[in-house]
Design an enzyme around this catalytic site. Structure first.
Site, mmCIF file in Angstrom:
data_model
loop_
_atom_site.group_PDB
_atom_site.id
_atom_site.type_symbol
_atom_site.label_atom_id
_atom_site.label_comp_id
_atom_site.label_asym_id
_atom_site.label_seq_id
_atom_site.Cartn_x
_atom_site.Cartn_y
_atom_site.Cartn_z
ATOM 1 N N ASP A 10 72.066 33.455 3.102
ATOM 2 C CA ASP A 10 71.625 34.609 2.308
ATOM 3 C C ASP A 10 70.631 35.450 3.120
ATOM 4 O O ASP A 10 69.489 35.613 2.727
ATOM 5 C CB ASP A 10 70.977 34.136 0.987
ATOM 6 C CG ASP A 10 69.730 33.284 1.204
ATOM 7 O OD1 ASP A 10 69.593 32.680 2.302
ATOM 8 O OD2 ASP A 10 68.888 33.209 0.287
ATOM 9 N N HIS A 240 61.867 27.749 8.182
ATOM 10 C CA HIS A 240 62.784 26.992 7.319
ATOM 11 C C HIS A 240 64.200 26.874 7.887
ATOM 12 O O HIS A 240 64.637 25.807 8.304
ATOM 13 C CB HIS A 240 62.867 27.659 5.939
ATOM 14 C CG HIS A 240 61.564 27.730 5.215
ATOM 15 N ND1 HIS A 240 60.845 26.613 4.857
ATOM 16 C CD2 HIS A 240 60.843 28.790 4.748
ATOM 17 C CE1 HIS A 240 59.744 26.975 4.208
ATOM 18 N NE2 HIS A 240 59.720 28.289 4.137
HETATM 19 C C1 BDR Z 1 64.379 29.134 1.801
HETATM 20 O O1 BDR Z 1 64.292 30.196 0.839
HETATM 21 C C2 BDR Z 1 64.646 31.418 1.431
HETATM 22 O O2 BDR Z 1 63.729 32.401 1.076
HETATM 23 C C3 BDR Z 1 64.662 31.207 2.910
HETATM 24 O O3 BDR Z 1 65.626 32.018 3.541
HETATM 25 C C4 BDR Z 1 64.980 29.742 3.057
HETATM 26 O O4 BDR Z 1 66.368 29.522 3.057
HETATM 27 C C5 BDR Z 1 63.001 28.533 2.000
HETATM 28 O O5 BDR Z 1 62.519 27.972 0.826
HETATM 29 CA CA CA Z 2 67.945 31.350 3.543
#
Ligand code: BDR
Ligand code: CA
Length: 321
Positions: A10, A240
């Site tokens: 995403d 992340h």
């Molecule tokens: C996840 O949430 C999204 O905002 C980031 O892309 C990542 O996949 C981190 O908690």
């Molecule tokens: Ca993500």
């Protein structure tokens, strides 16, 4: 041999770091990107995925996926974190490529079936496409090599609510399907990514040494750093999504615990991932017949960042072209 992967994504600023890394690494054969709502609408995340593939100068199919969660109403997009366009205001107006004429769910099923036992799914967004694929084709689990997902928190608070990490919070029912299927899952969540600190200095180094992609990442992440500084009170970002890809290549940089995981689907703790280590007995029902989950509990954050920077400074591999 390069690992065949599908990245379900995403984009998303940290997704952009992850996609550039995967597309230039010889360790991966990226069979496709499948998109999902999450950091922005699926129209926007699909547009962003196409833009990232074009910027990486790679031939990689992009399939548009779910626009809404499986059961709950869609949560608000985190524009404060990723910007209105999911790219910190840096998404190009137009993109040259276009999506393939197949829904992400069908692309996932067909691709896994074409390479039985060989494809790793790497979801770095809400798990809706994967949940829908399991619903449509329950045989998918036994044909998939493994799932390495970014999401969840076993021993820490969440990052959207005190209980929930964003990707699980966005679609807890899909996440519960993933954690209850008969397959191998790596849950790389906040327990690990909170050990991996990306600083603005590192991103400046990427901009200097990592070519056009490095410069794009620096511009796109300005808002992301601003959010972490002004709202969270940190002078770095948690790294992340790229950490899930890096796990595939360097599992030695992470500490894992074999576990079963269940997801709270309703109430104020919706999206919470509860992990039971295999070594721990419980008489409580509901823990049988779950996915075999390696929960990442910690990471060697310094080494993860070092690995990322050197991969982004190296010449892109010919793989994936
Ligand atoms: C996840 O949430 C999204 O905002 C980031 O892309 C990542 O996949 C981190 O908690
Ligand atoms: Ca993500």
């Amino acid at each position: 041999m390069a690992e065949k992967i599908i990245i379900d994504t995403d984009p998303g600023i940290d997704d952009a770091f992850a996609i550039f890394y995967a597309l230039r690494s010889a360790a991966f054969d990226v069979l496709g990107l499948t998109t999902v709502y999450g950091n922005a609408s699926v129209e926007q995340t699909t547009h962003n995925a196409l833009a990232l593939v074009a910027a990486a100068d790679r031939a990689c199919p992009v399939a548009r996926g779910a626009s809404d969660p499986m059961e709950i109403e869609r949560r608000a997009y985190p524009t404060m974190v990723h910007g209105e366009d999911g790219m910190g205001g840096c998404a190009p107006e137009t993109v040259s490529g276009s999506v393939i004429d197949q829904h992400a769910v069908d692309f996932i099923i067909e691709t896994v079936r074409a390479h039985p036992g060989e494809v790793t799914l790497v979801p770095i967004g809400p798990l809706t496409n994967i949940g829908l694929a399991l619903q449509k084709d329950p045989g998918l689990a036994s044909l998939t090599k493994r799932v390495v997902l970014m999401g969840g928190a076993a021993q820490l608070n969440g990052n959207v609510t005190p209980a929930a990490e964003a990707n699980i919070y966005d679609d807890p029912h899909a996440a519960e399907m993933v954690f209850s299927a008969d397959w191998e899952v790596v849950m790389l969540g906040l327990d690990a990514t909170h050990d991996v600190h990306l600083t603005e200095n590192t991103v400046a180094e990427l901009a200097r040494e990592g070519g056009a992609q490095g410069r794009f990442l620096q511009q796109a992440s300005a808002q992301y750093f601003g959010f972490h500084r002004d709202v969270v009170g940190l002078d770095f970002c948690h790294f992340h999504d790229p950490s899930a890809l890096i796990y595939c290549v360097r599992p030695d940089l992470f500490t894992v615990q074999p576990s079963s995981v269940r997801v709270v689907t309703d109430g104020f703790a919706a999206g919470k991932t509860v992990a039971k280590p295999d070594s721990r007995f419980t008489g409580q029902a509901g823990w049988e017949k779950r996915a075999r989950v390696s929960v990442c509990l910690a990471a060697d954050g310094y080494a993860v960042i070092e690995h990322y920077v050197s991969a982004m400074q190296a010449k892109p591999s010919a793989a994936g072209t």
